[in-house]
Motif scaffolding. Sequence first.
Motif, PDB file in Angstrom:
ATOM      1  N   TRP A 151     -30.100  91.021 -32.982  1.00  0.00           N
ATOM      2  CA  TRP A 151     -29.213  92.067 -33.453  1.00  0.00           C
ATOM      3  C   TRP A 151     -29.659  92.413 -35.068  1.00  0.00           C
ATOM      4  CZ3 TRP A 151     -26.678  95.351 -30.731  1.00  0.00           C
ATOM      5  CH2 TRP A 151     -26.209  95.075 -29.566  1.00  0.00           C
ATOM      6  N   LEU A 152     -30.381  91.232 -35.687  1.00  0.00           N
ATOM      7  CA  LEU A 152     -30.750  91.696 -36.955  1.00  0.00           C
ATOM      8  C   LEU A 152     -32.013  92.342 -36.817  1.00  0.00           C
ATOM      9  CD1 LEU A 152     -31.036  88.093 -38.456  1.00  0.00           C
ATOM     10  CD2 LEU A 152     -29.927  89.863 -39.329  1.00  0.00           C
ATOM     11  N   GLY A 190     -33.707  78.842 -38.219  1.00  0.00           N
ATOM     12  CA  GLY A 190     -32.823  79.979 -37.940  1.00  0.00           C
ATOM     13  C   GLY A 190     -33.441  81.573 -38.519  1.00  0.00           C
ATOM     14  N   ALA A 191     -32.930  82.331 -38.553  1.00  0.00           N
ATOM     15  CA  ALA A 191     -33.558  83.553 -38.943  1.00  0.00           C
ATOM     16  C   ALA A 191     -33.731  83.746 -40.466  1.00  0.00           C
ATOM     17  CB  ALA A 191     -32.877  84.896 -38.538  1.00  0.00           C
ATOM     18  N   SER A 238     -37.829  84.287 -37.314  1.00  0.00           N
ATOM     19  CA  SER A 238     -37.148  83.068 -36.981  1.00  0.00           C
ATOM     20  C   SER A 238     -38.077  81.816 -37.252  1.00  0.00           C
ATOM     21  CB  SER A 238     -36.625  82.962 -35.414  1.00  0.00           C
ATOM     22  OG  SER A 238     -35.982  84.000 -34.861  1.00  0.00           O
ATOM     23  N   ALA A 292     -20.335  84.468 -31.862  1.00  0.00           N
ATOM     24  CA  ALA A 292     -21.746  84.867 -32.082  1.00  0.00           C
ATOM     25  C   ALA A 292     -21.466  86.573 -32.178  1.00  0.00           C
ATOM     26  CB  ALA A 292     -22.513  84.676 -30.997  1.00  0.00           C
ATOM     27  N   GLU A 333     -37.972  87.478 -28.584  1.00  0.00           N
ATOM     28  CA  GLU A 333     -37.379  86.381 -29.357  1.00  0.00           C
ATOM     29  C   GLU A 333     -37.289  84.966 -28.725  1.00  0.00           C
ATOM     30  OE1 GLU A 333     -36.909  86.059 -32.711  1.00  0.00           O
ATOM     31  OE2 GLU A 333     -37.688  88.266 -32.669  1.00  0.00           O
ATOM     32  N   TRP A 346     -36.585  90.305 -40.582  1.00  0.00           N
ATOM     33  CA  TRP A 346     -36.244  89.047 -40.383  1.00  0.00           C
ATOM     34  C   TRP A 346     -37.256  88.167 -39.338  1.00  0.00           C
ATOM     35  CZ3 TRP A 346     -31.872  86.733 -42.417  1.00  0.00           C
ATOM     36  CH2 TRP A 346     -31.049  87.598 -43.059  1.00  0.00           C
ATOM     37  N   LEU A 381     -23.782  91.862 -39.333  1.00  0.00           N
ATOM     38  CA  LEU A 381     -25.355  91.834 -39.806  1.00  0.00           C
ATOM     39  C   LEU A 381     -25.519  93.250 -40.670  1.00  0.00           C
ATOM     40  CD1 LEU A 381     -26.799  90.122 -36.626  1.00  0.00           C
ATOM     41  CD2 LEU A 381     -25.955  88.985 -39.037  1.00  0.00           C
ATOM     42  N   VAL A 408     -20.595  85.995 -23.679  1.00  0.00           N
ATOM     43  CA  VAL A 408     -21.024  86.078 -25.198  1.00  0.00           C
ATOM     44  C   VAL A 408     -19.901  85.424 -25.973  1.00  0.00           C
ATOM     45  CG1 VAL A 408     -21.800  87.168 -27.058  1.00  0.00           C
ATOM     46  CG2 VAL A 408     -22.117  88.316 -24.785  1.00  0.00           C
ATOM     47  N   ALA A 462     -47.539  82.337 -33.915  1.00  0.00           N
ATOM     48  CA  ALA A 462     -46.591  81.792 -32.646  1.00  0.00           C
ATOM     49  C   ALA A 462     -46.720  82.542 -31.662  1.00  0.00           C
ATOM     50  CB  ALA A 462     -45.290  81.487 -33.326  1.00  0.00           C
ATOM     51  N   VAL A 463     -46.979  83.729 -31.704  1.00  0.00           N
ATOM     52  CA  VAL A 463     -47.196  84.721 -30.618  1.00  0.00           C
ATOM     53  C   VAL A 463     -48.242  85.490 -30.450  1.00  0.00           C
ATOM     54  CG1 VAL A 463     -46.165  86.905 -29.751  1.00  0.00           C
ATOM     55  CG2 VAL A 463     -44.559  85.344 -31.449  1.00  0.00           C
ATOM     56  N   ALA A 505     -22.507  88.869 -35.496  1.00  0.00           N
ATOM     57  CA  ALA A 505     -23.385  90.150 -35.218  1.00  0.00           C
ATOM     58  C   ALA A 505     -22.530  91.428 -36.045  1.00  0.00           C
ATOM     59  CB  ALA A 505     -23.522  90.403 -33.576  1.00  0.00           C
ATOM     60  N   TRP A 509     -27.016  89.042 -24.210  1.00  0.00           N
ATOM     61  CA  TRP A 509     -26.729  87.810 -23.784  1.00  0.00           C
ATOM     62  C   TRP A 509     -27.417  87.602 -22.209  1.00  0.00           C
ATOM     63  CZ3 TRP A 509     -25.766  83.815 -26.466  1.00  0.00           C
ATOM     64  CH2 TRP A 509     -24.981  82.803 -25.858  1.00  0.00           C
ATOM     65  N   ARG A 563     -40.892  83.551 -28.189  1.00  0.00           N
ATOM     66  CA  ARG A 563     -41.203  83.098 -29.394  1.00  0.00           C
ATOM     67  C   ARG A 563     -40.736  81.783 -29.878  1.00  0.00           C
ATOM     68  NH1 ARG A 563     -42.461  86.426 -33.912  1.00  0.00           N
ATOM     69  NH2 ARG A 563     -41.572  87.983 -32.957  1.00  0.00           N
ATOM     70  N   TYR A 618     -30.020  85.491 -29.738  1.00  0.00           N
ATOM     71  CA  TYR A 618     -29.119  86.894 -29.886  1.00  0.00           C
ATOM     72  C   TYR A 618     -28.840  87.250 -31.166  1.00  0.00           C
ATOM     73  CZ  TYR A 618     -24.319  88.774 -29.562  1.00  0.00           C
ATOM     74  OH  TYR A 618     -23.210  89.532 -29.471  1.00  0.00           O
ATOM     75  N   GLN A 619     -28.627  86.488 -32.147  1.00  0.00           N
ATOM     76  CA  GLN A 619     -28.430  86.958 -33.399  1.00  0.00           C
ATOM     77  C   GLN A 619     -29.632  87.571 -33.972  1.00  0.00           C
ATOM     78  OE1 GLN A 619     -25.666  86.296 -33.788  1.00  0.00           O
ATOM     79  NE2 GLN A 619     -24.649  86.768 -35.783  1.00  0.00           N
ATOM     80  N   THR A 620     -30.823  87.100 -33.934  1.00  0.00           N
ATOM     81  CA  THR A 620     -32.109  87.783 -34.337  1.00  0.00           C
ATOM     82  C   THR A 620     -32.273  89.197 -33.785  1.00  0.00           C
ATOM     83  OG1 THR A 620     -32.943  85.411 -34.920  1.00  0.00           O
ATOM     84  CG2 THR A 620     -34.518  87.457 -34.810  1.00  0.00           C
ATOM     85  N   GLU A 679     -28.251  81.236 -29.121  1.00  0.00           N
ATOM     86  CA  GLU A 679     -27.214  82.149 -30.163  1.00  0.00           C
ATOM     87  C   GLU A 679     -28.193  82.541 -31.283  1.00  0.00           C
ATOM     88  OE1 GLU A 679     -23.607  80.277 -31.518  1.00  0.00           O
ATOM     89  OE2 GLU A 679     -23.052  79.761 -29.386  1.00  0.00           O
ATOM     90  N   ASP A 680     -29.242  81.725 -31.767  1.00  0.00           N
ATOM     91  CA  ASP A 680     -30.331  82.307 -32.791  1.00  0.00           C
ATOM     92  C   ASP A 680     -30.942  83.685 -32.099  1.00  0.00           C
ATOM     93  OD1 ASP A 680     -29.555  80.591 -34.862  1.00  0.00           O
ATOM     94  OD2 ASP A 680     -31.214  79.156 -34.430  1.00  0.00           O
TER      95      ASP A 680
END
Lengths: 214, 153
Positions: A83-84, B133-134, B152, B35, A110, B150, B42, B31, B60-61, B39, A62, A113, A79-81, A76-77
């Motif tokens: 962990w994915l 999103g992812a 985004s 969220a 992330e 995954w 996941l 946090v 994109a990168v 996690a 975070w 990007r 953060y989530q990505t 938050e996206d």
Amino acid sequence: MPLSATAKAPERLRPPPPTGVRRPAPSIRRVSDDLTSLVQAASRDDQAAWNTLVDRFSGLVWHVVRGFRLPDAVAEDAYQTTWLRLTEHLDRIRQPESLAGWLARTARNECLRTIRLSQREQLTDEPDEPDGATPELDARHIASERDAILWSAFATLGERCQELLRLLLADPPIPYETISEMLDMPIGSIGPTRARCLQKLRAADGVANLREDR
Amino acid sequence: MTDDLTASDSSSDDAELFADLRHAIDSYDAVPDHARLAAHDLLSWRRLDDELAELQFDSAVDAAGVRGLAWPRQLSFEAAATSIEIEIDEHHIVGQVVPPAEVDVQLTNASGGTTSIRSDAVGHFRFENVERGAIRLTASLPDGSVTTQWFSI
């Protein structure tokens, strides 16, 4: 074999770390063993071990994400990505002690990007207003007036100071090598830059008076 | 007290201020619980029986350095014998399974929602109205499924 065989100075005579940053000094061995078993268990689908990993490193991820001025939902996206990505990467972690650095780099990538994409799409739905935003108080913590003053002061710092301080605040700590790489800043500059950033923080409204009411 | 800024022990002052700052940031910007708890969920989304197609290229990168982005955004994922190439334009994704195969392709989003379509004879597929999103894609090939990392959008 007596301890005198080592050339090390006694603990109390050792100079402080060159950066002047206070670091927790846990037993490295124990923490690393613990981390190894957590990572191994999580990669075997042990939900409790995974939850522990997430809880332990959530603040670190975070802090990295919040070093960028992204809208909440976008942050938050990211953060989530992060962990994915770790779920995909669990089986390949050979050195669990490198996890903090890996998570920090992944979270930053992330965010970068997302920022590149938003430049094309104007994804950021609100302009950055670091000073004007009214801080939302987190209900779980009781914020003192001290917190309020420091939080407002922090928002007045430049982006680079904010990002550096965020990275340095992460607990578990992000390795200096990683911070250096992430900010493209020589390791030797981290300590002095941190000191300058804190000096600016100290110079912000209200902060100088804080120590008096301690 | 006014002498504090010039006090010799500035590193201990810094440490104190740093600790106070940590407390302040944790108070105002911890946090979000939702969220963190999301996690936790996941781990169970891993598809351990699928072969992972790794992201090899993301315009994109990887097109960094060029002013502006290459558009539409292109991504390329590779597994041992299969690759999945896609282009993302606004809210739709067009892609191809290579070597070409007429198979089911499933899109999973980070809330667990899925959409499936069938690729055509040359492996082309298209998803409309994909939310931000992812997401990840799974191609159900005869020899086993291939799932992308995954990514985004």
